[in-house]
Write a protein that holds these residues in place. Sequence first.
Motif, mmCIF file in Angstrom:
data_model
loop_
_atom_site.group_PDB
_atom_site.id
_atom_site.type_symbol
_atom_site.label_atom_id
_atom_site.label_comp_id
_atom_site.label_asym_id
_atom_site.label_seq_id
_atom_site.Cartn_x
_atom_site.Cartn_y
_atom_site.Cartn_z
ATOM 1 N N ALA A 94 -51.622 45.442 -43.053
ATOM 2 C CA ALA A 94 -50.449 45.677 -42.218
ATOM 3 C C ALA A 94 -50.858 45.986 -40.784
ATOM 4 O O ALA A 94 -50.235 45.502 -39.821
ATOM 5 C CB ALA A 94 -49.619 46.817 -42.789
ATOM 6 N N ASP A 95 -51.905 46.762 -40.626
ATOM 7 C CA ASP A 95 -52.383 47.087 -39.285
ATOM 8 C C ASP A 95 -52.873 45.833 -38.564
ATOM 9 O O ASP A 95 -52.542 45.591 -37.394
ATOM 10 C CB ASP A 95 -53.509 48.121 -39.376
ATOM 11 C CG ASP A 95 -54.067 48.487 -38.012
ATOM 12 O OD1 ASP A 95 -53.327 49.068 -37.200
ATOM 13 O OD2 ASP A 95 -55.250 48.177 -37.762
ATOM 14 N N CYS A 99 -47.580 44.372 -39.110
ATOM 15 C CA CYS A 99 -46.445 44.381 -40.039
ATOM 16 C C CYS A 99 -46.064 45.815 -40.372
ATOM 17 O O CYS A 99 -46.922 46.633 -40.718
ATOM 18 C CB CYS A 99 -46.815 43.620 -41.311
ATOM 19 S SG CYS A 99 -45.458 43.471 -42.496
ATOM 20 N N THR A 100 -44.791 46.135 -40.309
ATOM 21 C CA THR A 100 -44.340 47.507 -40.533
ATOM 22 C C THR A 100 -43.579 47.694 -41.844
ATOM 23 O O THR A 100 -42.994 48.756 -42.064
ATOM 24 C CB THR A 100 -43.448 47.971 -39.370
ATOM 25 O OG1 THR A 100 -42.304 47.109 -39.265
ATOM 26 C CG2 THR A 100 -44.216 47.974 -38.065
ATOM 27 N N ARG A 101 -43.590 46.672 -42.732
ATOM 28 C CA ARG A 101 -42.901 46.803 -44.021
ATOM 29 C C ARG A 101 -43.786 46.244 -45.134
ATOM 30 O O ARG A 101 -44.276 45.117 -45.034
ATOM 31 C CB ARG A 101 -41.562 46.045 -44.027
ATOM 32 C CG ARG A 101 -40.548 46.518 -43.016
ATOM 33 C CD ARG A 101 -39.356 45.563 -42.967
ATOM 34 N NE ARG A 101 -38.486 45.823 -41.840
ATOM 35 C CZ ARG A 101 -38.683 45.366 -40.611
ATOM 36 N NH1 ARG A 101 -39.742 44.602 -40.371
ATOM 37 N NH2 ARG A 101 -37.842 45.644 -39.653
ATOM 38 N N SER A 136 -49.397 55.379 -40.422
ATOM 39 C CA SER A 136 -49.548 54.072 -39.782
ATOM 40 C C SER A 136 -48.233 53.518 -39.250
ATOM 41 O O SER A 136 -48.197 52.387 -38.745
ATOM 42 C CB SER A 136 -50.145 53.069 -40.787
ATOM 43 O OG SER A 136 -51.389 53.520 -41.277
ATOM 44 N N GLY A 137 -47.165 54.283 -39.379
ATOM 45 C CA GLY A 137 -45.861 53.803 -38.933
ATOM 46 C C GLY A 137 -45.300 52.690 -39.784
ATOM 47 O O GLY A 137 -44.529 51.856 -39.307
ATOM 48 N N VAL A 138 -45.675 52.669 -41.071
ATOM 49 C CA VAL A 138 -45.251 51.607 -41.985
ATOM 50 C C VAL A 138 -44.180 52.125 -42.934
ATOM 51 O O VAL A 138 -44.268 53.251 -43.439
ATOM 52 C CB VAL A 138 -46.460 51.080 -42.784
ATOM 53 C CG1 VAL A 138 -46.017 50.133 -43.901
ATOM 54 C CG2 VAL A 138 -47.433 50.369 -41.847
ATOM 55 N N LYS A 139 -43.185 51.278 -43.211
ATOM 56 C CA LYS A 139 -42.153 51.586 -44.190
ATOM 57 C C LYS A 139 -42.495 50.911 -45.514
ATOM 58 O O LYS A 139 -42.951 49.767 -45.538
ATOM 59 C CB LYS A 139 -40.784 51.098 -43.709
ATOM 60 C CG LYS A 139 -40.304 51.801 -42.446
ATOM 61 C CD LYS A 139 -38.978 51.227 -41.970
ATOM 62 C CE LYS A 139 -38.514 51.938 -40.703
ATOM 63 N NZ LYS A 139 -37.239 51.368 -40.189
ATOM 64 N N ASN A 172 -39.569 57.027 -44.771
ATOM 65 C CA ASN A 172 -40.117 55.667 -44.640
ATOM 66 C C ASN A 172 -40.146 54.914 -45.961
ATOM 67 O O ASN A 172 -40.837 53.907 -46.083
ATOM 68 C CB ASN A 172 -41.515 55.705 -44.024
ATOM 69 C CG ASN A 172 -42.531 56.428 -44.892
ATOM 70 O OD1 ASN A 172 -42.187 57.376 -45.589
ATOM 71 N ND2 ASN A 172 -43.786 56.008 -44.835
#
Length: 273
Positions: A94-95, A99-101, A136-139, A172
């Motif tokens: 994702a990083d 990608c945030t999902r 990581s700011g991921v949902k 999240n």
Amino acid sequence: MPRFAANLSMLYPERPFLERFEAAAADGFDAVEYLFPYEHPAAELAARLRANGLQQVLFNGPPGRWEQGERGLTCLPGREQEFRAGVVEALRYADALGCTRIHMMAGLVPAGASRDQLRPTYVANLRWAAAEAQRSGVKLLIEPINLRDIPGFFLNRQDDAHALVAEIGAANVQVQMDLYHCQIVEGDVAMKIRQYLPTGRVGHFQIAGVPQRHEPDVGEMNYDYLFEVIDELSAQVGWDGWVGCEYRPARGATPGGTSEGLGWLRRWRERSR
């Protein structure tokens, strides 16, 4: 107008996977999703995204032994360490892909077990994963899936998914609302969109025609109307997510078949101008 993402696991099946990015961009898509990135180096996928001006908006966490029929590890007692390693790997991708999902597949209910017995493991795993993803700011998304396509899948209904999100209690963790699965399991899709989108717990939509899972203008669902509902509510509550086109083209692997089947999208773009 809803923002549509091409699902590269299903669309453009006549092309090798890495060539599907270019095909999606040529058809006017701004974003892509797919099942799994792990067969390809993250740097290669990131390069394909950049070269074609695409945004990666969703992929699945590692599902376990996919070829042997496993469909996720989240609900399975005794597989926690494997689940955690998969979360770490998914966050690494994702990083790299921006990608945030990430969809964390629930898994299948083992023979002799009940959903109630598996629920504590499912909740505990997602709470741990949510804390990791938050840094990581991921949902993380959970998706109800119908039992016709995946017999024995742990999560099947929208109300159960939203109850689980509330129990997990992490901002999240959201629901991936696949309207194809929702229609097969529950129906009353428009009212469910109206019920759940304003809650802030819907992170992503997916679409396909019912029952064959072809283009959304084939089958029993009126997607033009459902897109209008999503548009109306998005304007009211400020929802800015994506709608993933996760369907099997009716023309199959015929060269150009996916593009020929995008008349529904071209008509929607035209009427939304």
